[in-house]
Design a protein around this motif. Structure first.
Motif, PDB file in Angstrom:
ATOM      1  N   HIS A  12      -9.526 109.253  10.323  1.00 51.22           N
ATOM      2  CA  HIS A  12      -9.143 108.309  11.383  1.00 51.22           C
ATOM      3  C   HIS A  12      -8.556 107.074  10.703  1.00 51.22           C
ATOM      4  CE1 HIS A  12     -11.228 110.650  14.473  1.00 51.22           C
ATOM      5  NE2 HIS A  12     -12.224 110.776  13.609  1.00 51.22           N
ATOM      6  N   GLN A  13      -7.314 107.174  10.319  1.00 50.24           N
ATOM      7  CA  GLN A  13      -6.687 106.106   9.552  1.00 50.24           C
ATOM      8  C   GLN A  13      -6.563 104.798  10.327  1.00 50.24           C
ATOM      9  OE1 GLN A  13      -5.686 105.753   6.373  1.00 50.24           O
ATOM     10  NE2 GLN A  13      -6.719 107.687   5.944  1.00 50.24           N
ATOM     11  N   SER A  14      -6.714 104.829  11.638  1.00 48.09           N
ATOM     12  CA  SER A  14      -6.646 103.598  12.424  1.00 48.09           C
ATOM     13  C   SER A  14      -7.971 102.836  12.407  1.00 48.09           C
ATOM     14  CB  SER A  14      -6.249 103.905  13.863  1.00 48.09           C
ATOM     15  OG  SER A  14      -7.161 104.830  14.437  1.00 48.09           O
ATOM     16  N   ALA A  15      -9.022 103.454  11.867  1.00 49.00           N
ATOM     17  CA  ALA A  15     -10.328 102.797  11.777  1.00 49.00           C
ATOM     18  C   ALA A  15     -10.362 101.871  10.560  1.00 49.00           C
ATOM     19  CB  ALA A  15     -11.443 103.830  11.699  1.00 49.00           C
ATOM     20  N   ILE A  16     -11.324 100.939  10.606  1.00 50.86           N
ATOM     21  CA  ILE A  16     -11.521  99.978   9.512  1.00 50.86           C
ATOM     22  C   ILE A  16     -12.832 100.322   8.800  1.00 50.86           C
ATOM     23  CG2 ILE A  16     -11.832  97.552   8.909  1.00 50.86           C
ATOM     24  CD1 ILE A  16      -9.072  98.197   9.981  1.00 50.86           C
ATOM     25  N   LEU A  17     -12.786 100.361   7.472  1.00 51.25           N
ATOM     26  CA  LEU A  17     -13.978 100.671   6.690  1.00 51.25           C
ATOM     27  C   LEU A  17     -14.355  99.467   5.832  1.00 51.25           C
ATOM     28  CD1 LEU A  17     -16.056 102.851   5.756  1.00 51.25           C
ATOM     29  CD2 LEU A  17     -14.470 103.368   3.875  1.00 51.25           C
ATOM     30  N   TRP A  18     -15.631  99.110   5.915  1.00 51.25           N
ATOM     31  CA  TRP A  18     -16.184  98.062   5.044  1.00 51.25           C
ATOM     32  C   TRP A  18     -17.247  98.707   4.168  1.00 51.25           C
ATOM     33  CZ3 TRP A  18     -19.580  93.318   6.847  1.00 51.25           C
ATOM     34  CH2 TRP A  18     -19.955  92.578   5.713  1.00 51.25           C
ATOM     35  N   VAL A  19     -17.018  98.647   2.868  1.00 48.50           N
ATOM     36  CA  VAL A  19     -17.990  99.156   1.902  1.00 48.50           C
ATOM     37  C   VAL A  19     -18.595  97.964   1.165  1.00 48.50           C
ATOM     38  CG1 VAL A  19     -18.407 100.696  -0.038  1.00 48.50           C
ATOM     39  CG2 VAL A  19     -16.594 101.226   1.603  1.00 48.50           C
ATOM     40  N   ASP A  20     -19.878  97.756   1.385  1.00 50.12           N
ATOM     41  CA  ASP A  20     -20.593  96.684   0.686  1.00 50.12           C
ATOM     42  C   ASP A  20     -21.356  97.301  -0.472  1.00 50.12           C
ATOM     43  OD1 ASP A  20     -21.709  94.080   0.178  1.00 50.12           O
ATOM     44  OD2 ASP A  20     -23.561  94.817   1.088  1.00 50.12           O
ATOM     45  N   CYS A  21     -21.015  96.904  -1.690  1.00 50.94           N
ATOM     46  CA  CYS A  21     -21.611  97.489  -2.897  1.00 50.94           C
ATOM     47  C   CYS A  21     -22.477  96.465  -3.607  1.00 50.94           C
ATOM     48  CB  CYS A  21     -20.508  97.993  -3.829  1.00 50.94           C
ATOM     49  SG  CYS A  21     -21.135  98.712  -5.365  1.00 50.94           S
ATOM     50  N   HIS A  22     -23.779  96.622  -3.477  1.00 49.17           N
ATOM     51  CA  HIS A  22     -24.752  95.836  -4.245  1.00 49.17           C
ATOM     52  C   HIS A  22     -25.137  96.701  -5.448  1.00 49.17           C
ATOM     53  CE1 HIS A  22     -28.975  93.711  -4.293  1.00 49.17           C
ATOM     54  NE2 HIS A  22     -28.342  93.657  -5.447  1.00 49.17           N
ATOM     55  N   TYR A  23     -24.390  96.507  -6.541  1.00 50.87           N
ATOM     56  CA  TYR A  23     -24.456  97.476  -7.633  1.00 50.87           C
ATOM     57  C   TYR A  23     -25.512  97.106  -8.668  1.00 50.87           C
ATOM     58  CZ  TYR A  23     -21.578  94.146 -10.307  1.00 50.87           C
ATOM     59  OH  TYR A  23     -21.088  93.014 -10.931  1.00 50.87           O
ATOM     60  N   ASP A  24     -26.064  98.151  -9.289  1.00 51.20           N
ATOM     61  CA  ASP A  24     -27.026  97.993 -10.384  1.00 51.20           C
ATOM     62  C   ASP A  24     -26.375  98.194 -11.742  1.00 51.20           C
ATOM     63  OD1 ASP A  24     -29.228  97.531  -8.666  1.00 51.20           O
ATOM     64  OD2 ASP A  24     -29.393  99.680  -8.290  1.00 51.20           O
ATOM     65  N   SER A  25     -25.331  98.983 -11.773  1.00 55.69           N
ATOM     66  CA  SER A  25     -24.651  99.263 -13.043  1.00 55.69           C
ATOM     67  C   SER A  25     -23.149  99.095 -12.871  1.00 55.69           C
ATOM     68  CB  SER A  25     -24.967 100.679 -13.528  1.00 55.69           C
ATOM     69  OG  SER A  25     -24.423 101.640 -12.646  1.00 55.69           O
ATOM     70  N   ILE A  26     -22.505  98.688 -13.938  1.00 57.83           N
ATOM     71  CA  ILE A  26     -21.056  98.484 -13.911  1.00 57.83           C
ATOM     72  C   ILE A  26     -20.325  99.804 -13.684  1.00 57.83           C
ATOM     73  CG2 ILE A  26     -19.094  97.819 -15.346  1.00 57.83           C
ATOM     74  CD1 ILE A  26     -20.777  95.631 -16.537  1.00 57.83           C
ATOM     75  N   SER A  27     -20.854 100.884 -14.260  1.00 57.39           N
ATOM     76  CA  SER A  27     -20.196 102.184 -14.098  1.00 57.39           C
ATOM     77  C   SER A  27     -20.185 102.620 -12.636  1.00 57.39           C
ATOM     78  CB  SER A  27     -20.913 103.228 -14.959  1.00 57.39           C
ATOM     79  OG  SER A  27     -22.280 103.335 -14.595  1.00 57.39           O
ATOM     80  N   GLU A  28     -21.261 102.341 -11.917  1.00 56.76           N
ATOM     81  CA  GLU A  28     -21.333 102.686 -10.495  1.00 56.76           C
ATOM     82  C   GLU A  28     -20.263 101.931  -9.709  1.00 56.76           C
ATOM     83  OE1 GLU A  28     -24.334 101.866  -6.688  1.00 56.76           O
ATOM     84  OE2 GLU A  28     -24.894 101.234  -8.715  1.00 56.76           O
ATOM     85  N   ALA A  29     -20.155 100.624  -9.973  1.00 56.89           N
ATOM     86  CA  ALA A  29     -19.171  99.811  -9.263  1.00 56.89           C
ATOM     87  C   ALA A  29     -17.753 100.222  -9.630  1.00 56.89           C
ATOM     88  CB  ALA A  29     -19.400  98.339  -9.580  1.00 56.89           C
ATOM     89  N   SER A  30     -17.533 100.489 -10.906  1.00 54.79           N
ATOM     90  CA  SER A  30     -16.193 100.868 -11.360  1.00 54.79           C
ATOM     91  C   SER A  30     -15.751 102.177 -10.726  1.00 54.79           C
ATOM     92  CB  SER A  30     -16.182 100.982 -12.887  1.00 54.79           C
ATOM     93  OG  SER A  30     -14.918 101.340 -13.361  1.00 54.79           O
ATOM     94  N   ALA A  31     -16.664 103.133 -10.614  1.00 54.22           N
ATOM     95  CA  ALA A  31     -16.326 104.423 -10.009  1.00 54.22           C
ATOM     96  C   ALA A  31     -15.932 104.257  -8.547  1.00 54.22           C
ATOM     97  CB  ALA A  31     -17.512 105.367 -10.135  1.00 54.22           C
ATOM     98  N   LEU A  32     -16.646 103.382  -7.823  1.00 51.89           N
ATOM     99  CA  LEU A  32     -16.316 103.139  -6.420  1.00 51.89           C
ATOM    100  C   LEU A  32     -14.918 102.539  -6.289  1.00 51.89           C
ATOM    101  CD1 LEU A  32     -17.098 102.837  -3.378  1.00 51.89           C
ATOM    102  CD2 LEU A  32     -17.980 100.568  -3.988  1.00 51.89           C
ATOM    103  N   LEU A  33     -14.613 101.542  -7.109  1.00 51.23           N
ATOM    104  CA  LEU A  33     -13.320 100.867  -7.011  1.00 51.23           C
ATOM    105  C   LEU A  33     -12.173 101.813  -7.388  1.00 51.23           C
ATOM    106  CD1 LEU A  33     -14.283  97.399  -8.535  1.00 51.23           C
ATOM    107  CD2 LEU A  33     -14.077  98.021  -6.130  1.00 51.23           C
ATOM    108  N   GLU A  34     -12.405 102.628  -8.370  1.00 50.76           N
ATOM    109  CA  GLU A  34     -11.367 103.587  -8.764  1.00 50.76           C
ATOM    110  C   GLU A  34     -11.103 104.596  -7.652  1.00 50.76           C
ATOM    111  OE1 GLU A  34     -12.771 105.231 -12.396  1.00 50.76           O
ATOM    112  OE2 GLU A  34     -12.327 103.441 -13.596  1.00 50.76           O
ATOM    113  N   GLU A  35     -12.144 104.943  -6.898  1.00 46.34           N
ATOM    114  CA  GLU A  35     -11.984 105.885  -5.787  1.00 46.34           C
ATOM    115  C   GLU A  35     -11.031 105.334  -4.734  1.00 46.34           C
ATOM    116  OE1 GLU A  35     -14.749 108.029  -2.320  1.00 46.34           O
ATOM    117  OE2 GLU A  35     -15.681 106.859  -3.937  1.00 46.34           O
TER     118      GLU A  35
END
Length: 321
Positions: free
Chosen positions: A27-50
């Protein structure tokens, strides 16, 4: 920890800690908000790369220390904001870097610690109208600025009480508190100047990027800019007041010390000739003028008294006492 908010075109919000990305993609007309309270840099980096975030923006967002900034990419906006993790007391904040990645259909908020501003925005999300990623980002920064503003306005009363105490019973303890507040205010001023640069960047360049829908958010951006300006101005005003109080206290202390030293100097000046006479007639020479004089003792005391009175008259006449 990942928290997903999916806003459908009709305004309905789906909240889940599970992945709603697949549903958003259909549903490309929808808006997605992803709030990332990360514990590790690798976890956050993987999300952003996605989400195909620019590598330079990922690098800046995950650095341990980086000044707040705003950077425009072709289809994304990157804001690095100095948010609040905790409020420990007057002007005493535990800060953290909050990365906001804004695109046309999604926003990612990235932070290593709990964020009161983001938590408050999540609670208010259902009340927002015409939700867009940029509106969510502006709301996060506005809520964070409200926390700053409440604390600084409360400090204004405390500073007034501190000023009264300093005038009535100044002490080194109060001087130490003022010096500490000066240091904290200086750090806040630097941060608010960076934040003002963020809002001004949105005002000056935001209309060049269609995905931001600048016209829709122009008034909100103006309001945020005014708020950042007010925070910077209030902090600068309180800093100047603290500087004036410190300088005033030091000036009064120096003046009091000068008064004390003047009195001691006058006393010393009076006793120098008296000490000279006492030392002169205390020498063990057999032949000293007036040594055998019957009333020599009283003459010497009289001479000492006359010299003392003459010096006191001289000092008072010249307003040294």
């Amino acid at each position: 920890m990942l928290n997903y908010q999916l806003v459908s075109p009709n305004g309905a919000i789906q909240t889940s800690k599970e992945d709603l990305v697949d549903q958003w993609k259909t549903h490309q007309s929808a808006i997605l908000w992803v709030d990332c309270h990360y514990d590790s840099i690798s976890e956050a980096s993987a999300l952003l790369e996605e989400f195909n975030i620019h590598p330079l923006a990922i690098e800046d967002a995950l650095r341990t220390r980086h000044p707040p900034k705003i950077e425009f990419f072709d289809e994304q906006l990157f804001i690095l904001y100095r948010g609040i993790a905790n409020i420990n007391g007057p002007l005493d904040f535990t800060h953290q870097q909050i990365g906001l990645f804004v695109a046309e259909k999604f926003i990612i908020s990235l932070h290593p610690k709990h964020s009161p501003g983001i938590t408050k925005t999540l609670e208010q999300l259902a009340d927002l109208k015409h939700i867009t990623p940029l509106k969510i980002a502006l709301k996060i920064m506005r809520n964070a600025s409200s926390l700053y503003l409440e604390n600084i306005l409360a400090f204004e009363t405390q500073l007034s009480d501190l000023e009264d105490d300093l005038h009535q019973k100044g002490s080194d303890l109060l001087l130490g508190q003022l010096t500490l507040y000066k240091s904290k205010l200086l750090k806040l001023i630097r941060g608010f100047n960076y934040h003002t640069a963020i809002s001004k960047g949105l005002l000056n360049e935001g209309d060049e990027y269609d995905f931001l829908n600048y016209e829709q958010h122009m008034h909100t951006i103006n309001d945020l800019n005014d708020r950042f300006d007010r925070l910077a101005t209030l902090s600068q005003m309180h800093y100047d007041i603290c500087c004036d109080l410190v300088e005033g206290y030091l000036s009064i202390s120096a003046h009091q010390l000068n008064e004390t030293m003047r009195v001691l100097t006058v006393i010393t000046a009076i006793f120098v000739p008296l000490g000279f006479l006492a030392g002169l007639y205390g020498m063990n020479f057999e032949y000293i003028p007036e040594l055998k004089y019957r009333y020599g003792y009283f003459v010497l005391l009289g001479a000492m008294g006359f010299i003392s009175c003459a010096l006191l008259f001289f000092f008072k006449r010249n307003r040294w006492l």
